[in-house]
Design a protein around this motif. Structure first.
Motif, mmCIF file in Angstrom:
data_model
loop_
_atom_site.group_PDB
_atom_site.id
_atom_site.type_symbol
_atom_site.label_atom_id
_atom_site.label_comp_id
_atom_site.label_asym_id
_atom_site.label_seq_id
_atom_site.Cartn_x
_atom_site.Cartn_y
_atom_site.Cartn_z
ATOM 1 N N LYS A 1 11.548 -11.256 8.746
ATOM 2 C CA LYS A 1 12.887 -10.792 7.546
ATOM 3 C C LYS A 1 11.784 -10.035 6.627
ATOM 4 O O LYS A 1 12.451 -9.048 5.823
ATOM 5 C CB LYS A 1 13.341 -11.850 7.313
ATOM 6 N N THR A 2 10.620 -10.707 6.048
ATOM 7 C CA THR A 2 9.987 -10.159 5.228
ATOM 8 C C THR A 2 9.471 -8.591 5.483
ATOM 9 O O THR A 2 9.541 -7.380 4.669
ATOM 10 C CB THR A 2 8.747 -11.095 4.748
ATOM 11 N N MET A 3 9.019 -8.424 6.626
ATOM 12 C CA MET A 3 8.403 -7.088 7.359
ATOM 13 C C MET A 3 9.536 -6.136 7.155
ATOM 14 O O MET A 3 9.685 -5.007 7.031
ATOM 15 C CB MET A 3 7.574 -7.183 8.485
ATOM 16 N N ALA A 4 10.727 -6.862 7.885
ATOM 17 C CA ALA A 4 11.776 -5.846 7.712
ATOM 18 C C ALA A 4 12.418 -5.334 6.570
ATOM 19 O O ALA A 4 12.785 -4.220 6.563
ATOM 20 C CB ALA A 4 12.897 -6.576 8.531
ATOM 21 N N SER A 5 12.451 -6.168 5.696
ATOM 22 C CA SER A 5 12.758 -5.812 4.141
ATOM 23 C C SER A 5 11.847 -4.823 3.463
ATOM 24 O O SER A 5 12.257 -3.758 2.810
ATOM 25 C CB SER A 5 12.960 -6.937 3.265
ATOM 26 N N ARG B 1 8.170 2.241 1.562
ATOM 27 C CA ARG B 1 7.748 2.331 2.897
ATOM 28 C C ARG B 1 6.909 3.570 3.255
ATOM 29 O O ARG B 1 6.062 3.511 4.404
ATOM 30 C CB ARG B 1 8.843 2.245 4.087
ATOM 31 N N GLU B 2 6.888 4.571 2.308
ATOM 32 C CA GLU B 2 6.055 5.533 2.825
ATOM 33 C C GLU B 2 4.534 5.637 2.186
ATOM 34 O O GLU B 2 3.949 6.696 2.144
ATOM 35 C CB GLU B 2 6.811 7.191 2.007
ATOM 36 N N THR B 3 4.439 4.387 1.399
ATOM 37 C CA THR B 3 3.197 4.378 0.720
ATOM 38 C C THR B 3 2.015 4.123 1.665
ATOM 39 O O THR B 3 2.337 3.734 2.511
ATOM 40 C CB THR B 3 3.172 3.404 -0.425
ATOM 41 N N GLU B 4 0.830 4.348 1.105
ATOM 42 C CA GLU B 4 -0.137 4.279 1.869
ATOM 43 C C GLU B 4 -0.716 2.673 2.123
ATOM 44 O O GLU B 4 -1.040 2.133 3.195
ATOM 45 C CB GLU B 4 -1.615 4.830 1.163
ATOM 46 N N LEU C 1 -0.547 -2.180 5.758
ATOM 47 C CA LEU C 1 0.126 -3.224 6.251
ATOM 48 C C LEU C 1 0.829 -3.277 7.480
ATOM 49 O O LEU C 1 0.786 -4.188 8.403
ATOM 50 C CB LEU C 1 0.958 -3.951 5.199
ATOM 51 N N THR C 2 1.441 -2.095 7.885
ATOM 52 C CA THR C 2 2.164 -1.863 9.057
ATOM 53 C C THR C 2 1.231 -1.957 10.214
ATOM 54 O O THR C 2 1.580 -2.472 11.271
ATOM 55 C CB THR C 2 3.086 -0.754 9.026
#
Length: 540
Positions: free
Chosen positions: A103-107, A114-117, A122-123
């Motif tokens: 849930k944390t990663m999905a949020s 989400r576009e940051t380096e 992290l992804t």
């Protein structure tokens, strides 16, 4: 539902799709590997938070709170294998991975940064952690751990209040939350354990009335009442259903009214003769072998050497002046324990051989309900693949006099099965010789593989090294002989399944009791009937 919540749910669905085949619960070693991966994730998440803050991007409070909570939880773990060997610890860990981490990663993935380096880094760590679907847990693993705890409860007659408070056997950890208890009750319905579900959720209701715990805040009083009434409806106890739900009879909420009417209807739809008016433990109509199996698993934990019926001796081997220490557990048929035939270093070598190669232990490809019969993972390694295995083969040959090889190097008869048991890991009663296996139907085996399961290549004897000790449970038992052997690291258990004429000794039915606390490792080597008694040497 708000747009943001919808996006989070979509992201969760997508992440679950990629890891539906995991069986992490069936090996404590797998859970250890995931725990190490979580450590990398935690470091990456902390780095993401720090970098995002420096760049002037706000990080939601729930993200930092989750990060701090996980770091706090992990700071108390000294020995991961021992910690993960406690079923409720394993449950809490898997719940954290498949629910809170997802849930944390999905949020994060559905948010503005989400576009940051920092997020891209992290992804990459998150993707790498989930890349091997043999390890990464899913909702299936959570479900199976609940079922394992229920199985432990049933086999060892555990106290339901202890389970609620986080105590299983001698191990004590965090109490179960309200939501966890409700989930466990749900799975009890499918395991013919509705009695267990009723007493557990009633104990949860009593706890909520008498104490104030933070872990109970996630479930409202109304939701708990409905779940409690539902459990009593499943138990066919209509008076209790009415007693619990009567305060909602005149509710203005349409949904509550519907639930009330549905539960009352369920409670009274059965004929009067099938209704209950008290909660009592079920009467088990078990077969004799099953009863003896349970009694042996619940036996005292004394070492076998302390039993007055045991015999200890130094056994001569095929090498002159070389003797081995043997403890005769049962005289006829003979079951023996051998000591000092494997070193600590060799034990770790065997365990390392299995790493990254373990798969769910199954007895037949047709058996889709394997988790009901066996909860473990195994790796198969041939003596020709490693010098240590060849060395162990020679020791077994010297000790028993039996040939340990096989003409076909690809056959399981030429290999060791190195096994690690999972949460509540066990193996139900079975025969080791394939021709007598309760799990294999020879007619269902493809013709090209039938040679591996017929009498000519059968397992005439079993040699099993214990590669670990366990804190509680996990004993090897022989129900028809009344024999129980505790798990002791470094010893080897040996018995014959057949005689030289190929007759199967049905007294050697055996089982592995569920592990209450610990990580159980074994290495099995089967002695081939064909190699030791070729057709030309057999008596008619």
């Amino acid at each position: 539902m708000a747009t943001r919540e919808i996006l989070i749910q979509i992201c969760l669905v997508i992440t679950f799709i990629h890891c539906v085949d995991s069986q992490a619960f069936s090996s404590i070693r797998n859970l250890e590997i995931i725990y190490a991966e979580e450590g990398k994730l935690l470091e990456a998440l902390r780095d993401f938070v720090n970098r995002s803050t420096k760049e002037g991007l706000s990080v939601a409070d729930n993200i930092t709170s989750f990060l701090n909570n996980v770091e706090e939880s992990r700071s108390h773990v000294q020995d991961v294998e021992q910690w993960m060997g406690t079923p409720i610890n394993a449950l809490n860990f898997v719940c954290r991975v498949v629910t809170r981490w997802e849930k944390t990663m999905a949020s994060l993935g559905c948010d503005a940064y989400r576009e940051t380096e920092a997020f891209q880094d992290l992804t990459r760590v998150w993707t790498a952690a989930k890349k091997n679907t043999n390890y990464w847990p899913t909702l299936l693993d959570k479900q199976q751990i609940y079922k394992s705890i229920l199985r432990l409860w049933k086999m060892y007659d555990l106290n339901h209040v202890d389970i609620l408070s986080g105590k299983i056997g001698k191990s004590q950890t965090e109490p179960l939350s309200s939501s966890q208890v409700i989930e466990m009750v749900k799975y009890s319905k499918y395991g013919n354990m509705v009695y267990n579900g009723v007493v557990l959720i009633q104990a949860l209701h009593d706890r909520r009335m008498n104490t104030k715990l933070d872990i109970d805040n996630s479930v409202s009083e109304q939701e708990l009442d409905i779940e409690l009434a539902s459990a009593y409806a499943d138990y066919r106890y209509p008076e209790k259903v009415i007693d619990i739900m009567s305060k909602y009879e005149d509710s203005d909420e349409r949904l509550v009214q519907l639930r009330y009417n549905n539960l009352v209807r369920r409670a009274y739809e059965l004929p009067v003769r099938h209704r209950r008016n008290e909660v009592t433990p079920p009467k088990r109509n078990w077969a004799k072998d099953r009863i003896q199996h349970k009694l042996l698993c619940n036996g005292d934990m004394r070492r076998a050497v302390e039993s007055p019926s045991m015999k200890c001796l130094y056994r001569n081997t095929r090498m002159k002046y070389y003797t081995v220490k043997e403890e005769i557990v049962h005289e006829n048929p003979r079951i023996s324990i051998f000591y000092d035939l494997i070193s600590e270093q060799e034990i770790w070598q065997l365990r390392n051989l299995a790493d990254n190669q373990m798969k769910q232990s199954v007895s037949s490809e047709e058996d889709r309900n394997w988790a009901k019969h066996r909860v473990s993972q195994s790796a198969w390694k041939a003596g020709s693949e490693d010098s240590l295995l060849a060395k162990l083969n020679r020791r077994i040959h010297l000790t028993t006099g039996f040939k340990t090889g096989h003409g076909d190097a690809s056959s399981q008869m030429d290999q060791y099965e190195i096994t690690n048991y999972g949460v509540g890991g066990m193996y139900e009663s079975h025969f080791d010789c394939r021709s007598k296996s309760t799990w294999v139907n020879i007619e269902q085996v493809p013709e090209t593989y039938r040679k591996q399961v017929n009498t000519e290549t059968d397992r005439m004897a079993t040699w099993m090294f214990y590669l670990s000790s366990v804190e509680e449970g996990g004993a090897t038992v022989f129900p028809r002989l009344g024999v129980r052997v505790p798990v002791t690291k470094g010893v080897a258990l040996f018995w014959s399944n057949m005689d030289k004429t190929g007759s199967v000794d049905e007294r050697l039915l055996n089982a592995e009791c569920p592990v209450i606390h610990g990580s159980k490792w074994t290495a099995k080597k089967w002695i081939s009937y064909e190699e030791n008694f070729p057709a030309s040497s057999r008596t008619s």
